[in-house]
Scaffold this motif. Sequence first.
Motif, PDB file in Angstrom:
ATOM      1  N   GLN A   1       9.918  -3.861   2.358  1.00  0.00           N
ATOM      2  CA  GLN A   1      10.577  -4.623   1.308  1.00  0.00           C
ATOM      3  C   GLN A   1      10.340  -3.976  -0.050  1.00  0.00           C
ATOM      4  OE1 GLN A   1      10.576  -8.816   0.972  1.00  0.00           O
ATOM      5  NE2 GLN A   1      10.233  -9.187   3.154  1.00  0.00           N
ATOM      6  N   ILE A   2      11.356  -4.078  -0.893  1.00  0.00           N
ATOM      7  CA  ILE A   2      11.241  -3.629  -2.271  1.00  0.00           C
ATOM      8  C   ILE A   2      10.810  -4.831  -3.100  1.00  0.00           C
ATOM      9  CG2 ILE A   2      12.456  -2.623  -4.231  1.00  0.00           C
ATOM     10  CD1 ILE A   2      14.567  -1.654  -2.122  1.00  0.00           C
ATOM     11  N   GLY A   3       9.736  -4.692  -3.834  1.00  0.00           N
ATOM     12  CA  GLY A   3       9.279  -5.831  -4.626  1.00  0.00           C
ATOM     13  C   GLY A   3       8.070  -5.508  -5.464  1.00  0.00           C
ATOM     14  N   ASP A   4       7.777  -6.389  -6.386  1.00  0.00           N
ATOM     15  CA  ASP A   4       6.655  -6.244  -7.311  1.00  0.00           C
ATOM     16  C   ASP A   4       5.444  -6.984  -6.741  1.00  0.00           C
ATOM     17  OD1 ASP A   4       4.863  -6.155  -9.375  1.00  0.00           O
ATOM     18  OD2 ASP A   4       6.156  -7.149 -10.848  1.00  0.00           O
ATOM     19  N   SER A   5       4.429  -6.231  -6.358  1.00  0.00           N
ATOM     20  CA  SER A   5       3.259  -6.827  -5.710  1.00  0.00           C
ATOM     21  C   SER A   5       2.386  -7.610  -6.674  1.00  0.00           C
ATOM     22  CB  SER A   5       2.424  -5.747  -5.018  1.00  0.00           C
ATOM     23  OG  SER A   5       1.945  -4.801  -5.959  1.00  0.00           O
ATOM     24  N   THR A   6       2.672  -7.533  -7.982  1.00  0.00           N
ATOM     25  CA  THR A   6       1.908  -8.344  -8.933  1.00  0.00           C
ATOM     26  C   THR A   6       2.555  -9.715  -9.131  1.00  0.00           C
ATOM     27  OG1 THR A   6       3.094  -7.525 -10.891  1.00  0.00           O
ATOM     28  CG2 THR A   6       1.178  -6.264 -10.150  1.00  0.00           C
ATOM     29  N   ASN A   7       3.643  -9.948  -8.436  1.00  0.00           N
ATOM     30  CA  ASN A   7       4.343 -11.231  -8.489  1.00  0.00           C
ATOM     31  C   ASN A   7       3.830 -12.120  -7.366  1.00  0.00           C
ATOM     32  OD1 ASN A   7       6.442 -13.248  -7.752  1.00  0.00           O
ATOM     33  ND2 ASN A   7       7.556 -12.330  -9.463  1.00  0.00           N
ATOM     34  N   ALA A   8       3.148 -13.194  -7.719  1.00  0.00           N
ATOM     35  CA  ALA A   8       2.513 -14.047  -6.721  1.00  0.00           C
ATOM     36  C   ALA A   8       3.524 -14.643  -5.743  1.00  0.00           C
ATOM     37  CB  ALA A   8       1.712 -15.156  -7.405  1.00  0.00           C
ATOM     38  N   ALA A   9       4.678 -15.049  -6.259  1.00  0.00           N
ATOM     39  CA  ALA A   9       5.693 -15.663  -5.398  1.00  0.00           C
ATOM     40  C   ALA A   9       6.213 -14.662  -4.367  1.00  0.00           C
ATOM     41  CB  ALA A   9       6.850 -16.198  -6.248  1.00  0.00           C
ATOM     42  N   PHE A  10       6.407 -13.422  -4.812  1.00  0.00           N
ATOM     43  CA  PHE A  10       6.866 -12.383  -3.876  1.00  0.00           C
ATOM     44  C   PHE A  10       5.825 -12.129  -2.788  1.00  0.00           C
ATOM     45  CE2 PHE A  10       6.684  -7.829  -2.755  1.00  0.00           C
ATOM     46  CZ  PHE A  10       7.846  -7.758  -2.011  1.00  0.00           C
ATOM     47  N   LEU A  11       4.575 -11.979  -3.187  1.00  0.00           N
ATOM     48  CA  LEU A  11       3.517 -11.735  -2.196  1.00  0.00           C
ATOM     49  C   LEU A  11       3.407 -12.899  -1.218  1.00  0.00           C
ATOM     50  CD1 LEU A  11       0.392 -10.075  -3.886  1.00  0.00           C
ATOM     51  CD2 LEU A  11       2.041  -9.068  -2.319  1.00  0.00           C
ATOM     52  N   GLU A  12       3.457 -14.104  -1.736  1.00  0.00           N
ATOM     53  CA  GLU A  12       3.325 -15.279  -0.878  1.00  0.00           C
ATOM     54  C   GLU A  12       4.446 -15.334   0.146  1.00  0.00           C
ATOM     55  OE1 GLU A  12       2.147 -20.002  -1.374  1.00  0.00           O
ATOM     56  OE2 GLU A  12       3.085 -18.930  -3.048  1.00  0.00           O
ATOM     57  N   SER A  13       5.628 -14.859  -0.232  1.00  0.00           N
ATOM     58  CA  SER A  13       6.770 -14.878   0.680  1.00  0.00           C
ATOM     59  C   SER A  13       6.576 -13.945   1.876  1.00  0.00           C
ATOM     60  CB  SER A  13       8.048 -14.479  -0.064  1.00  0.00           C
ATOM     61  OG  SER A  13       8.054 -13.090  -0.385  1.00  0.00           O
TER      62      SER A  13
END
Length: 215
Positions: free
Chosen positions: A48-60
Amino acid sequence: MKSILLIGLGRFGKHIAVHLNRQGHQVMAVDISEERVEAVLPFVTNAQIGDSTNAAFLESLGIRNFDVCIVAIGNDFQSSLETTSLLKELGAKLVVSRAARDVHEKFLLRNGADEVVYPEKQMAKWTAIRYSADHILDYIELDEDHAMFEIPVPQNWAGRSIGQIDIRKKYSINIIGVKTDGKLELSLSPDMVLPAGATMLVLGRSRDLHKCFHI
C-alpha cells in the motif's frame, strides 16, 4: 511462516522484502512513494502507498495481526520515530526499527522499538573483522561478548578428531558445524575427523575466539 509489516522501501527495505519472500513469509509492504511500492510488488503479498506517520492509515492495516513490524525508513528519522511510536501504541507485537546513528538507536528504543538494527554499524564491524584476518570467511556477532566465525580447518588440526583437539576444554569454544565442498554437517560427534580443506563454524566468547585463532 510469519505475517510481516514492512514500512520503508528504500534499498534496505527492498532487500528485506526480497529475502522475506525467499523464506516464504507473508509481507505487507508500505511506503509513501508509489515508485518504491511498485518496485517491490513481485516480492510481497500485498502493498500500500501511504504515510506511516498517519495513525488512521496505520490502524487501517490491522497492526495487531502482524507477527513483526519492521520500520526500515532510513532517510527521515522523524518519520521513523513517529512510525515506531505509533506502531507500539496500536498494539504491535514486535517492532524492529532501523537506526542510522547511535543517537537514533537510543531514541527508537525509548519510543516503542523492541529491537533496533543498525546496518551501517553492523556491516562496518563485519567488514573490519572479515578482511583484517586472512582466515576469517564469515562472522556473526551474537551479542557483545559472543560470536560465531567460519574459518578453514587449521593445517595442524586436519586429520584429527574433534575430541582429540578438544578446544571446548582448552578455550571454551564449540565447533558447531563442518562444511566440506559446500555441504554443511551439523550433526557432529567427538569422533568426527576434521578433513583438510574444510571449514568450521565455531562459537564462543569473542575474546576466546580471538585468542584461539589469533584474530
